[in-house]
Design an enzyme around this catalytic site. Structure first.
Site, PDB file in Angstrom:
ATOM      1  N   ASN A  83       1.691 -42.171 -33.807  1.00 33.24           N
ATOM      2  CA  ASN A  83       1.680 -40.772 -34.879  1.00 33.24           C
ATOM      3  C   ASN A  83       3.016 -40.564 -35.417  1.00 33.24           C
ATOM      4  O   ASN A  83       3.090 -39.849 -36.451  1.00 33.24           O
ATOM      5  CB  ASN A  83       1.077 -39.618 -33.832  1.00 33.24           C
ATOM      6  N   TYR A 148       5.925 -43.823 -49.514  1.00 31.62           N
ATOM      7  CA  TYR A 148       5.336 -43.222 -48.102  1.00 31.62           C
ATOM      8  C   TYR A 148       3.832 -43.932 -47.882  1.00 31.62           C
ATOM      9  O   TYR A 148       3.311 -44.187 -46.696  1.00 31.62           O
ATOM     10  CB  TYR A 148       5.256 -41.797 -48.120  1.00 31.62           C
TER      11      TYR A 148
HETATM   12  N1  NAD Z   1       1.385 -32.885 -41.938  1.00 33.46           N
HETATM   13  C1  NAD Z   1       0.811 -33.425 -42.630  1.00 33.46           C
HETATM   14  O1  NAD Z   1       0.512 -32.585 -43.878  1.00 33.46           O
HETATM   15  C2  NAD Z   1       0.309 -34.836 -42.736  1.00 33.46           C
HETATM   16  C3  NAD Z   1      -0.646 -35.512 -43.688  1.00 33.46           C
HETATM   17  C4  NAD Z   1      -0.828 -36.741 -43.596  1.00 33.46           C
HETATM   18  C5  NAD Z   1      -0.445 -37.572 -42.679  1.00 33.46           C
HETATM   19  N2  NAD Z   1       0.620 -36.909 -41.603  1.00 33.46           N
HETATM   20  C6  NAD Z   1       1.164 -37.897 -40.667  1.00 33.46           C
HETATM   21  O2  NAD Z   1       0.933 -37.467 -39.312  1.00 33.46           O
HETATM   22  C7  NAD Z   1       1.853 -37.880 -38.491  1.00 33.46           C
HETATM   23  C8  NAD Z   1       2.307 -36.362 -37.777  1.00 33.46           C
HETATM   24  O3  NAD Z   1       2.973 -35.892 -38.808  1.00 33.46           O
HETATM   25  P1  NAD Z   1       3.529 -34.226 -38.494  1.00 33.46           P
HETATM   26  O4  NAD Z   1       2.853 -33.553 -39.641  1.00 33.46           O
HETATM   27  O5  NAD Z   1       3.029 -33.911 -37.070  1.00 33.46           O
HETATM   28  O6  NAD Z   1       5.150 -34.264 -38.428  1.00 33.46           O
HETATM   29  P2  NAD Z   1       6.200 -33.677 -37.803  1.00 33.46           P
HETATM   30  O7  NAD Z   1       7.226 -33.865 -38.587  1.00 33.46           O
HETATM   31  O8  NAD Z   1       5.586 -32.617 -37.217  1.00 33.46           O
HETATM   32  O9  NAD Z   1       6.105 -34.786 -36.508  1.00 33.46           O
HETATM   33  C9  NAD Z   1       6.643 -36.042 -36.683  1.00 33.46           C
HETATM   34  C10 NAD Z   1       7.177 -36.432 -35.474  1.00 33.46           C
HETATM   35  O10 NAD Z   1       7.707 -37.802 -35.503  1.00 33.46           O
HETATM   36  C11 NAD Z   1       9.229 -37.977 -34.900  1.00 33.46           C
HETATM   37  N3  NAD Z   1      10.029 -38.823 -35.555  1.00 33.46           N
HETATM   38  C12 NAD Z   1      10.469 -38.914 -36.743  1.00 33.46           C
HETATM   39  N4  NAD Z   1      11.213 -39.881 -36.660  1.00 33.46           N
HETATM   40  C13 NAD Z   1      11.401 -40.519 -35.878  1.00 33.46           C
HETATM   41  C14 NAD Z   1      12.040 -41.839 -35.221  1.00 33.46           C
HETATM   42  N5  NAD Z   1      12.775 -42.352 -35.800  1.00 33.46           N
HETATM   43  N6  NAD Z   1      11.935 -41.913 -33.880  1.00 33.46           N
HETATM   44  C15 NAD Z   1      10.920 -41.329 -33.049  1.00 33.46           C
HETATM   45  N7  NAD Z   1      10.297 -40.387 -33.791  1.00 33.46           N
HETATM   46  C16 NAD Z   1      10.586 -39.859 -34.680  1.00 33.46           C
HETATM   47  C17 NAD Z   1       9.656 -36.373 -35.157  1.00 33.46           C
HETATM   48  O11 NAD Z   1      10.860 -36.105 -34.223  1.00 33.46           O
HETATM   49  C18 NAD Z   1       8.525 -35.544 -35.069  1.00 33.46           C
HETATM   50  O12 NAD Z   1       8.238 -35.152 -33.674  1.00 33.46           O
HETATM   51  C19 NAD Z   1       2.903 -38.665 -39.563  1.00 33.46           C
HETATM   52  O13 NAD Z   1       2.817 -40.049 -39.295  1.00 33.46           O
HETATM   53  C20 NAD Z   1       2.692 -38.285 -40.765  1.00 33.46           C
HETATM   54  O14 NAD Z   1       2.976 -39.041 -41.753  1.00 33.46           O
HETATM   55  C21 NAD Z   1       1.096 -35.618 -41.808  1.00 33.46           C
END
Ligand code: NAD
Length: 244
Positions: A83, A148
């Site tokens: 995730n 991305y």
């Molecule tokens: N929020 C959106 O609109 C959205 C849309 C499509 C996909 N996503 C995907 O969903 C997933 C979760 O995203 P989110 O919105 O909860 O984002 P978020 O930024 O709230 O959470 C991402 C988490 O990943 C962790 N992270 C980042 N870099 C890291 C590293 N080098 N090592 C370990 N952990 C690391 C961060 O500390 C954070 O806790 C992601 O893969 C994102 O690409 C999100």
């Protein structure tokens, strides 16, 4: 409904301290799994794990040596939810190759390395679940998200290949694609582009952006026995904005 219990299963959720990750950890724990909250944000991981009776582990997924340390220490893993993610929104011709490198490492290379280390244990035990959190941006394209989206689209080929390779050993592999979701990542994009979320919400058939729970429900379901006949699939949770 039967077959939803994850009692006795150990689940690793990368990025478990983030918006969607927290919700996934909570749903997996509510089904009985012991959850390992793996995140670079040690304090956030600790907070999430403490609330759920899980385990917090700090890992920097951009650092292959740190991933090796993590997989050597983590022990048995039955469920692996990829995730964690990082995103930079920039027009492709203006984009910074240093950002490409970080996104490749965290978004795609880390899931590859984690899976290579942890899948053999699942296949030996004859049961496992891999879930990749990708993005609708990878399915449909998304302005400013070229690099991305490329890393997130890489998950499709990896997940489907793993689905084929591991099916006979009781391991499923699926991809969940969130649409715009109200998380720190989603809000960071919104801050840089005022009005974007409202505009998006008007285009979404269900008329709102996603909440983390919307995504977590499908991720958790895919980890259960009840979803044992679903593999190699890519599913959007996006209020109907992506229907292909
Ligand atoms: N929020 C959106 O609109 C959205 C849309 C499509 C996909 N996503 C995907 O969903 C997933 C979760 O995203 P989110 O919105 O909860 O984002 P978020 O930024 O709230 O959470 C991402 C988490 O990943 C962790 N992270 C980042 N870099 C890291 C590293 N080098 N090592 C370990 N952990 C690391 C961060 O500390 C954070 O806790 C992601 O893969 C994102 O690409 C999100």
């Amino acid at each position: 409904m039967n077959g939803l219990s994850l009692d006795g299963r150990v689940a690793v959720v990368t990025g478990g301290a983030g918006g969607i990750g927290r919700a996934v950890c909570a749903d997996l724990a509510s089904l009985g799994a012991h959850v390992v909250v793996a995140d670079i944000d040690a304090a956030g991981a600790k907070e999430v794990a403490a609330a759920l009776g899980g385990t917090a582990r700090r890992v920097d997924l951009a650092d292959p040596a740190d991933i090796d340390r993590f997989t050597a220490e983590v022990g048995r893993v039955d469920v692996l939810v990829h995730n964690a993610g990082v995103s930079f929104v920039e027009k492709f011709t203006d984009s910074d190759p240093a950002h490409w490198d970080l996104m490749w490492k965290v978004n795609l290379r880390a899931p590859m390395q984690l899976t290579k280390a942890l899948l053999p244990g699942m296949t030996e035990r004859g049961w496992g679940r891999l879930v990749f959190v990708s993005s609708d941006g990878a399915r449909a394209g998304s302005g400013g998200e070229g690099a991305y989206a490329a890393t997130k689209a890489g998950m499709f080929g990896l997940a489907k290949t793993l689905a084929r390779e591991a099916a006979r050993d009781g391991v499923t592999s699926n991809v969940v694609c969130p649409g715009p979701t109200d998380t720190p990542m989603g809000r960071a994009v919104a801050e840089r582009h005022p009005g974007l979320l409202d505009k998006l919400a008007r285009q979404i058939p269900l008329r709102r952006i996603a909440r983390p729970d919307d995504i977590a429900g499908l991720v958790a379901f895919l980890c259960t026995d009840r979803a044992g006949y679903i593999t190699g699939q890519t599913m959007s949770v996006s209020g109907g904005i992506t229907m292909a």
